[in-house]
Design an enzyme around this catalytic site. Structure first.
Site, PDB file in Angstrom:
ATOM      1  N   GLU A 183     -14.479 -16.865  -4.040  1.00 19.93           N
ATOM      2  CA  GLU A 183     -14.591 -15.476  -4.500  1.00 19.93           C
ATOM      3  C   GLU A 183     -14.908 -15.494  -5.989  1.00 19.93           C
ATOM      4  O   GLU A 183     -14.318 -16.266  -6.747  1.00 19.93           O
ATOM      5  CB  GLU A 183     -13.287 -14.699  -4.277  1.00 19.93           C
ATOM      6  N   THR A 205     -16.522  -9.501  -5.626  1.00 16.44           N
ATOM      7  CA  THR A 205     -15.628  -8.338  -5.601  1.00 16.44           C
ATOM      8  C   THR A 205     -16.349  -7.098  -6.138  1.00 16.44           C
ATOM      9  O   THR A 205     -17.430  -7.182  -6.714  1.00 16.44           O
ATOM     10  CB  THR A 205     -14.360  -8.570  -6.449  1.00 16.44           C
ATOM     11  N   TYR A 238      -3.117  -9.323   5.111  1.00 21.33           N
ATOM     12  CA  TYR A 238      -1.991  -9.574   4.199  1.00 21.33           C
ATOM     13  C   TYR A 238      -0.884 -10.323   4.948  1.00 21.33           C
ATOM     14  O   TYR A 238      -0.059  -9.714   5.632  1.00 21.33           O
ATOM     15  CB  TYR A 238      -1.470  -8.225   3.651  1.00 21.33           C
ATOM     16  N   HIS A 260       1.019  -5.602   3.952  1.00 26.49           N
ATOM     17  CA  HIS A 260       0.407  -4.816   2.882  1.00 26.49           C
ATOM     18  C   HIS A 260       1.506  -4.027   2.172  1.00 26.49           C
ATOM     19  O   HIS A 260       2.402  -3.489   2.830  1.00 26.49           O
ATOM     20  CB  HIS A 260      -0.653  -3.861   3.453  1.00 26.49           C
ATOM     21  N   GLN A 299      -5.067 -12.018   1.639  1.00 26.36           N
ATOM     22  CA  GLN A 299      -4.583 -11.951   0.259  1.00 26.36           C
ATOM     23  C   GLN A 299      -4.055 -13.346  -0.095  1.00 26.36           C
ATOM     24  O   GLN A 299      -3.677 -14.127   0.793  1.00 26.36           O
ATOM     25  CB  GLN A 299      -3.432 -10.942   0.204  1.00 26.36           C
TER      26      GLN A 299
END
Ligand code: FAD
Length: 284
Positions: free
Chosen positions: A12, A43, A140, A144, A171
């Site tokens: 990323e 992103t 997540y 979350h 995440q």
């Protein structure tokens, strides 16, 4: 479930502030190119409304100049359908057809727009408007932060995947056992798309403190806290220990047949290379 496959390694990156310019990130991406990551995701800001100038432009460079498969992030809670359609057209033009479809964080003092309440709404819209896009979702492992409980979180994730996600990216997390529990819960809920594990090497104390502030839901294992405490005033050792910790997590994940490792590079090519040097045999 026993899976035998070669896991993917992906990165990323984030677009810099347009005022700063792209020179540094372009140099970093060129240095990452020889690793040949499976894909690089870019992103997008949730509230600056400059996605074409930032995310799309960088995705264009990665895809067309570096020839690396590219995913553009798209957080939509502050966008209208027209704005999303414009972004889809801009991505279409540069040939980037993979989107990480996100709701985005909701700021307490800024009211969301009405069109996309959840990521699922965005996925349904893209599937209708531009079905040739491949859609990826966020997930997540530790729940979350907005979710009242893990059951509703997994039910909502199942709806999101059923709306049309081909894979999920997590995440960041520091406790692999929490990831394995999450994977099991996904399988029990009938979520069977590949789940790529998000790993962020911690390189300095400020980065760790910022993370702790923004990701309150993430558990820091005792071993990790000990690193932060012991090397508080020794940046070089903290960096070495942070890299070693991330490598240790990756070795464990690939041993347990993870589908992919998604490295939060923080635009740092040296970090990507360091991790790759230590783990490349797993990914080739
Ligand atoms: P959703 O999937 O919509 O979920 C948000 C909350 O709503 C969850 O609690 C969920 O359980 C609940 N929910 C979902 N559907 C329903 C439903 N039908 N009914 C009731 N409740 C529901 N943010 C950015 O701004 N830019 C980025 O580039 C970016 N990249 C990210 C990349 C990854 C891999 C991850 C994990 C996060 C990223 N984020 C980014 C952060 C993300 O935008 C926030 O975490 C945001 O708060 C949630 O987005 P989401 O798409 O996961 O939301």
């Amino acid at each position: 479930m026993v899976r035998h496959h070669t896991p993917s390694l992906s990165f990323e990156v984030f677009p810099p502030n347009p005022a700063v310019g792209n020179e540094k990130i372009i140099q970093a991406l060129r240095e990452m190119q020889d690793i040949a990551p499976h894909y690089i995701s870019v992103t997008a800001s949730n509230n600056k409304f400059n996605i074409e100038e930032t995310t799309v432009r960088l995705a264009d460079f990665i895809y067309n100049d570096l020839k690396i498969p590219t995913i553009a992030h798209l957080p939509a809670v502050y966008l209208t359908k027209e704005m999303v359609s414009d972004t889809l057209q801009a991505l279409d033009k540069v040939g980037v057809h993979r989107i990480l479809a996100l709701r985005g964080d909701i700021f307490p003092d800024v009211a969301p727009k009405d069109d996309f309440k959840y990521a699922t709404d965005l996925i349904e819209y893209i599937k209708e408007e531009a079905p040739h896009f491949d859609i990826i979702g966020a997930c997540y492992p530790e729940g979350h932060p907005d979710s009242p409980d893990r059951v509703s979180d997994i039910r909502n994730l199942k709806k999101k995947v059923d709306a049309g996600c081909s894979s999920l990216v997590t995440q960041l997390f520091f406790d692999n056992d929490r990831f394995y529990d999450f994977q099991e819960r996904c399988i029990l809920a009938g979520i069977e798309v590949p789940i790529h594990a998000g790993i962020m090497p911690i390189l300095n104390r400020n980065q760790a403190l910022r993370l702790l502030k923004t990701c309150e839901n993430i558990k820091l294992p005792r071993k990790f806290r000990a690193i932060l405490d012991k090397y508080e005033h020794d940046p070089e050792s903290l960096k070495s220990a942070g890299l070693a910790y991330a490598i240790d997590q990756i070795v464990d994940l690939v041993t347990q047949d993870v589908a992919g490792v998604h490295l939060y590079t923080m635009n740092n090519a040296a970090t990507a290379h360091h991790i790759y040097q230590a783990t490349h045999t797993f990914f080739s």
